[in-house]
Design an enzyme around this catalytic site. Sequence first.
Site, PDB file in Angstrom:
ATOM      1  CG  LEU A 185      -1.883  -1.166   1.378  1.00 23.80           C
ATOM      2  CD1 LEU A 185      -2.776  -0.946   2.599  1.00 23.80           C
ATOM      3  CD2 LEU A 185      -2.735  -1.333   0.125  1.00 23.80           C
ATOM      4  N   GLY A 239       3.110  -8.751   6.058  1.00 25.39           N
ATOM      5  CA  GLY A 239       3.496  -7.975   7.231  1.00 25.39           C
ATOM      6  C   GLY A 239       3.200  -6.505   7.004  1.00 25.39           C
ATOM      7  N   GLY A 240       2.791  -5.798   8.078  1.00 27.53           N
ATOM      8  CA  GLY A 240       2.503  -4.378   7.939  1.00 27.53           C
ATOM      9  C   GLY A 240       1.430  -4.119   6.900  1.00 27.53           C
ATOM     10  CG  ASP A 241       2.143  -0.926   4.173  1.00 28.87           C
ATOM     11  OD1 ASP A 241       3.151  -1.662   4.284  1.00 28.87           O
ATOM     12  OD2 ASP A 241       2.198   0.235   3.747  1.00 28.87           O
ATOM     13  CD  GLU A 242       5.976  -6.170   1.308  1.00 28.67           C
ATOM     14  OE1 GLU A 242       6.594  -5.877   0.266  1.00 28.67           O
ATOM     15  OE2 GLU A 242       6.549  -6.423   2.385  1.00 28.67           O
TER      16      GLU A 242
END
Length: 331
Positions: free
Chosen positions: A187, A227-230
């Site tokens: 993102l 992970g995170g926005d991935e």
Amino acid sequence: IGMLAEELSLLMKTASLRDEEQRTYLQTLDLLQDAVIEFTSDGRLLRATEAWSKLTGVSDISNCSIQQFVYPEDVTDVMEQISALTHVQKLQVNIRFRIFRQGDVNVHYWVEGRFAAVRNVDRVVSIRGVVRDITNTYRQERQISHMALHDALTDLPNRVLLEDRMEMAISRAARNGKRVALGFVDLDHFKQVNDNFGHKIGDLMLKEVTAQLGAALRMTDTLSRWGGDEFVVLCPDLESLEDARDITEKLSLLTQKNILIDGTEFPFIFSAGFAVYPDDAGNSETLLAQADRAMFYAKAQGRNNIQFFNTIAAKETGRQSFYIQSRLSNA
């Protein structure tokens, strides 16, 4: 005559004691939560304790067989294990299967059965065993297993499950002469959402992104949170590169609409990079690396676009220069 009468009286007392012992034994078994059952080699029930009646909802077993209580999909496995006991291929078996209450096939329980053959000399006369309700245990095991393989926020497959599916997809593609596409989706400017609106809104946005990405993919595809926005997209069983491009075109259409969360619109923009087996890599590790490179290249081109590794490979002179360029662009 007197001695005969005494012997007969003694035998009657012994038989009476044995009957009493058997009644006491059966009463004790009825106190157990586990059901004790006995049945013939073809499944016809001979005896069952009170716990079996509570489990199945049937008190009269005179015309019943164990098959009629076993969940249809599990009958074959159960009867195969019973056959192994009947033919003395096994001395004891432990089976997990489902049984349902009489008259309601929608209500079923997971049970664990331990069975052994009852023999008379060299002949198996019946099968006897203990059946325990493990429904709660089974559900807890399933929940723990699910938690170990899925992301807590989005409920998407995590890296462990993704890597397992990748290996299976690549093995299948190698046998069938097909292709596997793998893409990193990152993102753009998601940090600004967290910084300006808080992590609660950020989490809601990740859930909505998950729903929209999943809706654009095929049923056979896997969407994973890396992970995170991935996110990672795995597309198996592709006939050609064009099939992979068709999928990315559907993904790119998502960026034409904003995401609405609590009355606020957020732009849905992302950078994505795709690599294809066997065109770009011969194994899962290399496929991940090539897709990652393509994603960094997409970000270097101004973000909010999708790039294929085979398209950019001819443009880059080397991995080191490529990563330097992409990181300088981010800086």
